[in-house]
Design an enzyme around this catalytic site. Sequence first.
Site, PDB file in Angstrom:
ATOM      1  N   ARG A 198      51.728  11.477 129.188  1.00  0.00           N
ATOM      2  CA  ARG A 198      51.956  10.110 128.717  1.00  0.00           C
ATOM      3  C   ARG A 198      50.647   9.309 128.688  1.00  0.00           C
ATOM      4  NH1 ARG A 198      52.106   5.591 131.530  1.00  0.00           N
ATOM      5  NH2 ARG A 198      51.995   6.774 133.461  1.00  0.00           N
TER       6      ARG A 198
ATOM      7  N   ARG B  25      44.773  17.080 139.029  1.00  0.00           N
ATOM      8  CA  ARG B  25      45.975  17.233 139.847  1.00  0.00           C
ATOM      9  C   ARG B  25      45.686  16.877 141.299  1.00  0.00           C
ATOM     10  NH1 ARG B  25      49.955  20.851 139.700  1.00  0.00           N
ATOM     11  NH2 ARG B  25      50.565  19.524 141.416  1.00  0.00           N
TER      12      ARG B  25
ATOM     13  N   CYS C 223      60.072  15.128 133.690  1.00  0.00           N
ATOM     14  CA  CYS C 223      59.130  14.141 134.219  1.00  0.00           C
ATOM     15  C   CYS C 223      57.711  14.386 133.712  1.00  0.00           C
ATOM     16  CB  CYS C 223      59.202  14.060 135.742  1.00  0.00           C
ATOM     17  SG  CYS C 223      59.148  15.637 136.573  1.00  0.00           S
TER      18      CYS C 223
ATOM     19  N   THR D  60      43.180  12.597 134.060  1.00  0.00           N
ATOM     20  CA  THR D  60      44.609  12.340 134.237  1.00  0.00           C
ATOM     21  C   THR D  60      45.357  13.582 133.794  1.00  0.00           C
ATOM     22  OG1 THR D  60      46.560  11.100 133.556  1.00  0.00           O
ATOM     23  CG2 THR D  60      44.785  11.232 131.951  1.00  0.00           C
TER      24      THR D  60
END
Length: 312
Positions: A133, A151, A244, A129
Site C-alpha cells: 500500500r 521487514r 493484510c 517499506t
Amino acid sequence: MTEQVSILRIATRKSALALWQAEFVKAELEKHHTNLKVELVPMSTKGDKILDTPLAKIGGKGLFVKELEQAMLEGRADIAVHSMKDVPVDFPEGLELHTICEREDPRDAFVSNTYTSLVELPEGAVVGTSSLRRQCQIRAARPDLVIKDLRGNVNTRLAKLDAGEFDAIILAAAGLIRLEMADRIASYIEPEESLPANGQGAVGIECRSDDAQTKAFLAPLEHTDTRIRVLAERAMNRRLEGGCQVPIGAYAEVSGDQVHLRGLVGAVDGSEILRGECSGTVAEAEQLGIQLAESLLAQGADKILAEVYRDA
Ligand SMILES: NCc1[nH]cc(CCC(=O)O)c1CC(=O)O
C-alpha cells in the site's frame, strides 16, 4: 471481607509494540475492575519467525494471529490484543473480535535522519517499506525514488535506517507514538498523500464467543467512534477480498452521525491507482465499505488485485 479476585490472561506477541498494546489493555482492565488481575502470556508467531521474506510472499492470512487464537481456543489465554490492521477479516469458529479501543493517530509517518518529507527527497533516494500500500502510493507520487523492502519490528527497522541502508523509511505513526519514539517522526503523511491501511492505529481485542465473563470485563474499553470507522474500512477490504498484505488503502472519518470513507487500490509499481470515496450515516458504515469496494471493482480493482496475487 475479601472480594473474589478474577484472573484474565492476555495472549500476546513478544515485539515491543505487541507488548505495549497488551500492557495498555492490562492497565485499562485493571483500572476499570479493581478485583481483576491481568497476566500476559507472551508467545512467538510464524510471522515473527520468518523475517527474511517479504510478507506478501509468505502469504496466508493471519500470519501473526494463529498461535494466539490457538491459545484462546485451548483455554491457555482469555483474550488476544491485536493491531486492527493485522487482523484478518474473518475469525475462526468460536472466536470473535469483541472490542475495538480508541484509535491512535492513523497516519503513516516519514522517518529520516536527513530529510523532513517525501517531497524533499532527492531523485534516486532510497525509501524503506515493505507495505504494498505504501509502495504503490509513493511510486505513483515519486517514480524517481528507489523503494526497498524493509521487514522486522519497529526497532529493527529504525536500526536499519540508522545504519544508513535507507534515506528514509515509512512507518505507522501509531507504533512510534506508543513506543514513545514520536521524536523519530520527521513528518506526518496526510491521508491525501498516503491513505492509511484499514484499521491502522486501532487496537482490537479478540475473545471466545461464549466467554460472557470476559466480555463483561472488556465492555468499558469499547470506543464507538473507532468501531464505526474500522467497520467501514474493514467492510471495504472484505468485499475486495483483500488480505493484510495488499495495495489497498481504506480510511474513514466520523463527524456527528456522518461517516466519510475514502479508499484506493493500486498497482504495486504505482502505474495505476484507483480511488473512490463515499458518505453516509454511521448506521450505514459497513454498507458504505461494500459500496465503495464495488465502485472500485467496477473501475478495475479486480484486475489489479489479481495481478498482485499472481505475482505473490
Ligand atoms: N504491519 C505491522 C504493524 N502493525 C501495526 C503497526 C503499527 C500500529 C498500528 O497501526 O496500530 C505496524 C507497524 C507499521 O506498520 O509501521
